[in-house]
Design a protein around this motif. Structure first.
Motif, PDB file in Angstrom:
ATOM      1  N   GLU A  79       0.825  -1.217   0.000  1.00 49.77           N
ATOM      2  CA  GLU A  79       0.000   0.000   0.000  1.00 49.77           C
ATOM      3  C   GLU A  79       0.859   1.266   0.000  1.00 49.77           C
ATOM      4  OE1 GLU A  79      -3.142   2.203   2.974  1.00 49.77           O
ATOM      5  OE2 GLU A  79      -3.106   0.011   2.921  1.00 49.77           O
ATOM      6  N   ARG A  80       1.916   1.270   0.806  1.00 51.09           N
ATOM      7  CA  ARG A  80       2.758   2.449   0.975  1.00 51.09           C
ATOM      8  C   ARG A  80       3.656   2.707  -0.231  1.00 51.09           C
ATOM      9  NH1 ARG A  80       4.864   0.748   5.353  1.00 51.09           N
ATOM     10  NH2 ARG A  80       6.817   0.014   4.470  1.00 51.09           N
ATOM     11  N   GLU A  81       4.305   1.637  -0.761  1.00 47.47           N
ATOM     12  CA  GLU A  81       5.306   1.814  -1.811  1.00 47.47           C
ATOM     13  C   GLU A  81       4.904   1.237  -3.158  1.00 47.47           C
ATOM     14  OE1 GLU A  81       9.195   0.578  -0.524  1.00 47.47           O
ATOM     15  OE2 GLU A  81       8.910   1.461   1.479  1.00 47.47           O
ATOM     16  N   GLY A  82       3.781   0.530  -3.200  1.00 47.03           N
ATOM     17  CA  GLY A  82       3.327  -0.045  -4.456  1.00 47.03           C
ATOM     18  C   GLY A  82       4.186  -1.193  -4.948  1.00 47.03           C
ATOM     19  N   ARG A  83       4.854  -1.879  -4.026  1.00 46.41           N
ATOM     20  CA  ARG A  83       5.689  -3.016  -4.436  1.00 46.41           C
ATOM     21  C   ARG A  83       5.493  -4.165  -3.453  1.00 46.41           C
ATOM     22  NH1 ARG A  83      10.653  -3.762  -1.627  1.00 46.41           N
ATOM     23  NH2 ARG A  83      11.008  -2.119  -0.099  1.00 46.41           N
ATOM     24  N   SER A  84       5.716  -5.354  -3.973  1.00 42.98           N
ATOM     25  CA  SER A  84       5.624  -6.543  -3.121  1.00 42.98           C
ATOM     26  C   SER A  84       7.019  -6.893  -2.616  1.00 42.98           C
ATOM     27  CB  SER A  84       5.022  -7.714  -3.892  1.00 42.98           C
ATOM     28  OG  SER A  84       5.860  -8.043  -4.982  1.00 42.98           O
ATOM     29  N   ALA A  85       7.067  -7.751  -1.633  1.00 43.89           N
ATOM     30  CA  ALA A  85       8.340  -8.187  -1.053  1.00 43.89           C
ATOM     31  C   ALA A  85       8.224  -9.654  -0.656  1.00 43.89           C
ATOM     32  CB  ALA A  85       8.688  -7.329   0.168  1.00 43.89           C
ATOM     33  N   ARG A  86       9.359 -10.206  -0.344  1.00 43.37           N
ATOM     34  CA  ARG A  86       9.416 -11.590   0.138  1.00 43.37           C
ATOM     35  C   ARG A  86       9.521 -11.559   1.658  1.00 43.37           C
ATOM     36  NH1 ARG A  86       8.563 -16.125  -1.881  1.00 43.37           N
ATOM     37  NH2 ARG A  86      10.320 -17.007  -0.790  1.00 43.37           N
ATOM     38  N   GLY A  87       9.086 -12.647   2.277  1.00 41.46           N
ATOM     39  CA  GLY A  87       9.150 -12.751   3.725  1.00 41.46           C
ATOM     40  C   GLY A  87       9.850 -14.020   4.172  1.00 41.46           C
ATOM     41  N   LEU A  88      10.347 -13.979   5.394  1.00 38.75           N
ATOM     42  CA  LEU A  88      10.975 -15.132   6.041  1.00 38.75           C
ATOM     43  C   LEU A  88      10.471 -15.191   7.473  1.00 38.75           C
ATOM     44  CD1 LEU A  88      13.090 -17.425   6.399  1.00 38.75           C
ATOM     45  CD2 LEU A  88      14.767 -15.617   6.924  1.00 38.75           C
ATOM     46  N   VAL A  89       9.953 -16.349   7.859  1.00 40.63           N
ATOM     47  CA  VAL A  89       9.543 -16.589   9.235  1.00 40.63           C
ATOM     48  C   VAL A  89      10.462 -17.659   9.801  1.00 40.63           C
ATOM     49  CG1 VAL A  89       7.703 -17.396  10.767  1.00 40.63           C
ATOM     50  CG2 VAL A  89       7.148 -15.939   8.803  1.00 40.63           C
ATOM     51  N   VAL A  90      11.211 -17.296  10.852  1.00 38.60           N
ATOM     52  CA  VAL A  90      12.058 -18.246  11.567  1.00 38.60           C
ATOM     53  C   VAL A  90      11.258 -18.713  12.776  1.00 38.60           C
ATOM     54  CG1 VAL A  90      14.194 -18.565  12.881  1.00 38.60           C
ATOM     55  CG2 VAL A  90      14.199 -17.190  10.788  1.00 38.60           C
ATOM     56  N   VAL A  91      11.070 -20.023  12.890  1.00 41.66           N
ATOM     57  CA  VAL A  91      10.267 -20.590  13.970  1.00 41.66           C
ATOM     58  C   VAL A  91      11.122 -21.454  14.877  1.00 41.66           C
ATOM     59  CG1 VAL A  91       8.076 -20.511  12.740  1.00 41.66           C
ATOM     60  CG2 VAL A  91       9.514 -22.519  12.513  1.00 41.66           C
ATOM     61  N   ASN A  92      10.878 -21.302  16.165  1.00 40.11           N
ATOM     62  CA  ASN A  92      11.575 -22.099  17.173  1.00 40.11           C
ATOM     63  C   ASN A  92      10.532 -22.792  18.040  1.00 40.11           C
ATOM     64  OD1 ASN A  92      13.706 -23.167  18.593  1.00 40.11           O
ATOM     65  ND2 ASN A  92      13.792 -21.476  20.024  1.00 40.11           N
ATOM     66  N   GLY A  93       9.849 -23.766  17.445  1.00 37.12           N
ATOM     67  CA  GLY A  93       8.853 -24.531  18.166  1.00 37.12           C
ATOM     68  C   GLY A  93       9.500 -25.593  19.045  1.00 37.12           C
ATOM     69  N   TRP A  94       8.795 -25.942  20.115  1.00 32.80           N
ATOM     70  CA  TRP A  94       9.266 -26.946  21.072  1.00 32.80           C
ATOM     71  C   TRP A  94      10.618 -26.533  21.649  1.00 32.80           C
ATOM     72  CZ3 TRP A  94       5.412 -29.978  22.369  1.00 32.80           C
ATOM     73  CH2 TRP A  94       4.421 -30.226  21.434  1.00 32.80           C
ATOM     74  N   ARG A  95      10.795 -25.249  21.905  1.00 31.99           N
ATOM     75  CA  ARG A  95      12.083 -24.688  22.275  1.00 31.99           C
ATOM     76  C   ARG A  95      12.667 -25.251  23.563  1.00 31.99           C
ATOM     77  NH1 ARG A  95      12.663 -20.929  26.001  1.00 31.99           N
ATOM     78  NH2 ARG A  95      10.811 -20.267  27.104  1.00 31.99           N
ATOM     79  N   GLY A  96      11.870 -25.838  24.427  1.00 31.16           N
ATOM     80  CA  GLY A  96      12.383 -26.401  25.670  1.00 31.16           C
ATOM     81  C   GLY A  96      12.963 -27.795  25.524  1.00 31.16           C
ATOM     82  N   HIS A  97      12.871 -28.367  24.334  1.00 32.25           N
ATOM     83  CA  HIS A  97      13.364 -29.724  24.081  1.00 32.25           C
ATOM     84  C   HIS A  97      14.691 -29.670  23.325  1.00 32.25           C
ATOM     85  CE1 HIS A  97       9.480 -31.541  25.217  1.00 32.25           C
ATOM     86  NE2 HIS A  97       8.968 -30.439  24.684  1.00 32.25           N
ATOM     87  N   PRO A  98      15.535 -30.671  23.490  1.00 32.46           N
ATOM     88  CA  PRO A  98      16.766 -30.704  22.679  1.00 32.46           C
ATOM     89  C   PRO A  98      16.411 -30.683  21.189  1.00 32.46           C
ATOM     90  CG  PRO A  98      16.835 -32.369  24.412  1.00 32.46           C
ATOM     91  CD  PRO A  98      15.442 -31.808  24.405  1.00 32.46           C
ATOM     92  N   PRO A  99      17.146 -29.928  20.387  1.00 35.06           N
ATOM     93  CA  PRO A  99      16.799 -29.784  18.972  1.00 35.06           C
ATOM     94  C   PRO A  99      16.623 -31.101  18.221  1.00 35.06           C
ATOM     95  CG  PRO A  99      18.447 -28.179  19.551  1.00 35.06           C
ATOM     96  CD  PRO A  99      18.286 -29.082  20.748  1.00 35.06           C
ATOM     97  N   ASP A 100      17.399 -32.115  18.568  1.00 38.74           N
ATOM     98  CA  ASP A 100      17.279 -33.384  17.844  1.00 38.74           C
ATOM     99  C   ASP A 100      16.093 -34.226  18.319  1.00 38.74           C
ATOM    100  OD1 ASP A 100      18.401 -33.954  20.313  1.00 38.74           O
ATOM    101  OD2 ASP A 100      19.818 -35.430  19.539  1.00 38.74           O
TER     102      ASP A 100
END
Length: 165
Positions: A79-100
């Motif tokens: 709306e502001r600039e009349g252009r689209s952009a790409r997005g990135l969402v970094v998610v850290n679900g189950w953060r209290g558990h070991p990553p593996d």
């Protein structure tokens, strides 16, 4: 040497807030992105393009909150600039558990939204693995990694770009 890994490693454990965002930004800086935002939400730039960044952590799977924030930012930019952009969402679900030992860190609804709306969804452990490879001076094609983050609609596969652990 351990200090260099500390802030990027925080992306695996921290709850929502500025410290989690700072950890994600540190990881992405190691991959060659620069944060060009002044005081607002992060706008990442690289030679390959720009990304609007959202981060979210949860004690279970990350739901739709980062999607709604990103969509509002993308719509406002259009709306502001009349252009689209790409997005990135970094998610850290189950953060209290070991990553593996974590379950899928995002809900099916968030995955489907990322695919349908054309933005990248990146689990924090994969982001940390890429940052760790840079810190370890492992062979890593960072331009290809950045290009993948800029072109993927949905969950970003990185395993084929990362060195074997």
């Amino acid at each position: 040497e351990a200090a260099a890994y500390a802030q990027p490693r925080d992306v695996l454990w921290l709850p929502n807030g500025r410290p989690l965002l700072a950890a994600a930004l540190r990881c992405l800086a190691l991959l060659g992105f620069a944060d060009r935002s002044s005081d607002g939400p992060p706008l990442l730039t690289s030679d390959e393009g720009q990304l609007l960044l959202e981060v979210e952590a949860a004690d279970a799977a990350v739901a739709m909150a980062p999607h709604y924030r990103l969509r509002a930012r993308l719509d406002a930019l259009l709306e502001r600039e009349g252009r689209s952009a790409r997005g990135l969402v970094v998610v850290n679900g189950w953060r209290g558990h070991p990553p593996d030992r974590r379950d899928t860190p995002y809900t099916d609804a968030l995955r489907a939204a990322a695919e349908a709306h054309g933005y990248a969804l990146l689990p924090a452990p994969e982001l940390y693995a890429a940052a760790r490879a840079v810190l370890a001076a492992a062979p890593l094609d960072t331009p290809a990694l950045r290009a993948r983050l800029l072109s993927t609609h949905g969950v970003v596969p990185l395993a084929d770009l990362l060195p074997d652990s």
